[in-house]
Scaffold this active site. Sequence first.
Site, mmCIF file in Angstrom:
data_model
loop_
_atom_site.group_PDB
_atom_site.id
_atom_site.type_symbol
_atom_site.label_atom_id
_atom_site.label_comp_id
_atom_site.label_asym_id
_atom_site.label_seq_id
_atom_site.Cartn_x
_atom_site.Cartn_y
_atom_site.Cartn_z
ATOM 1 N N SER A 268 0.830 -1.199 0.000
ATOM 2 C CA SER A 268 0.000 0.000 0.000
ATOM 3 C C SER A 268 0.865 1.251 0.000
ATOM 4 C CB SER A 268 -0.892 0.005 1.244
ATOM 5 O OG SER A 268 -0.080 0.262 2.383
ATOM 6 N N LYS A 269 0.194 2.370 -0.200
ATOM 7 C CA LYS A 269 0.901 3.647 -0.199
ATOM 8 C C LYS A 269 1.543 3.883 1.167
ATOM 9 C CE LYS A 269 -0.479 8.395 -0.190
ATOM 10 N NZ LYS A 269 0.790 8.908 0.246
ATOM 11 N N ARG A 270 0.859 3.419 2.210
ATOM 12 C CA ARG A 270 1.405 3.611 3.563
ATOM 13 C C ARG A 270 2.732 2.894 3.749
ATOM 14 N NH1 ARG A 270 -2.299 1.998 8.036
ATOM 15 N NH2 ARG A 270 -0.386 2.199 9.224
ATOM 16 N N ASP A 273 5.300 5.105 2.170
ATOM 17 C CA ASP A 273 5.548 6.300 3.000
ATOM 18 C C ASP A 273 6.422 5.938 4.194
ATOM 19 O OD1 ASP A 273 4.040 7.721 1.271
ATOM 20 O OD2 ASP A 273 2.233 7.818 2.524
#
Length: 510
Positions: A268-270, A273
């Site tokens: 995921s994008k998380r 990040d």
Amino acid sequence: MTKPVRVRFAPSPTGPLHIGGVRTALYNYLFAKKHNGTFILRIEDTDQIRYVEGSEAYIVEALNWCGIHFDEGITPIKNTEAKGNYGPYRQSERKHLYRAYADELIEKGHAYYAFDSAETLDAHRKDHESKGKTFIYNWHNREKLNNSISLSKDEVDAKIEAGDDYVIRFKSPQDETLHLKDMIRGDIEIDTNILDDKVLFKSDGMPTYHLANIVDDHLMQISHVIRGEEWLPSLALHYQLYDAFGWDVPQFAHLPLILKPTGKGKLSKRDGDKMGFPVFPLQWKDPQTEAISMGYKEEGYFPEAVINFLAFLGWNPGTEQEIFDLETLTNVFEIDRIHKAGARFDPDKTKWFNHHYMQEQNDTNLATSFQPIVNEHVQNIDINYIEMVISLIKERATFVGDFWELSAFFFVAPTTYDEKALKKSVKEDTAELLNAVKAEVNGLEDYSVDHLKTAIKGWITSKEIGFGKVMMPLRLALVGDLKGPDVFDIMFMIGKKETIQRIETFIETI
Ligand code: GLU
């Protein structure tokens, strides 16, 4: 005769394209090229609530950057003549087409009107849950609900006449076994009793993904549907829809998920990040929050590296070879070699690919990218000089962003010397030795790498001094550290005067 290969990438413009989407596009593209087929870009924008401004342009730009060019599909400007003969390629522009197909299914008895409100359905769901059951809108419950199966024809007509909100649902059969085929997963059997009557047409006058997708794949004569694993649960409905219309079923291939670096769960994008890597091909600025998400391009990745690592997320050629560009991939790509299991994303491997492609870049282009960074530190440096510096340091670089740190001493004299390196390389006689080196350098008429090497190495040998005793402090004087390319290359590049100057400054410091 076998049908020509026609495949499509059909993203929904609901935000930036995740690298998983780019991989789907890539596999479709490779499959099309391998089979002399056509690769189509279709935009599935029937869900107006999830529509995000700018995402369609982002998708096109991202594919272009990767070199995944489509043969047919949307043109950049809305409502202009589409590229290809099966347009328009934006579902919002095909809106007028779908209703007739929903009506055809109603007529054939494969679909029905349903008037239940969201609140009623929610209440049913909660009621079932409280009894430890799951509410499924299908043969089990449909007679008890508010639809054209439970109501009389007059009642239905009256409701429609009165303008009541309704959806059109697919009538999933009871007690049947469906035999589905997937090119990656093989044969799949599904018991229709677990399926719900999916909505095909919404109250806002738009088709759902399921109806629009099947109608368009049929009208656009799609031969193979290659898409993410998240669509596998929809395959049973899609098969039934083809069957209900009496159309040929395309071949399906559902691609494995891309997993987090830990191997557990979907990437995921998380994760990106948290661990500092992008999950989008290009940078994306959220139009609402203005938050910026990292992109591979802006982080300094080459499109070749992105393509290469994506190709390997779920596929391998069956050999040891790891380096493939788009063209070579096209030759070796086979659907049979796509894995069933999820593919673990490895950010380090991605960097490894970038390092590889860095070595293949043209130094003149790299110099153009590096020049603005150099200019931030020193002005008026000749581009040819920058290019020569790059040729000396790029084997140590993964990104253009690494260049300055690896090469600053080619442009500016060191202002400090690494403490540890000083301790290691400076001895009592260092100043004396470096003074002698300085004299050798000064005495050189023809200042070239070869002459520098012969003179200094010759002098060291004639004096029978350890090589490191001279070369280590010399490097430290020029670089400020014990790193960097060959010392003679550095001396040559910065020139005689600057070399002597740096040796002098160093001697004064130690
Ligand atoms: N619009 C769907 C998506 O966003 C396409 C799924 C499919 O390829 O059938 O992924």
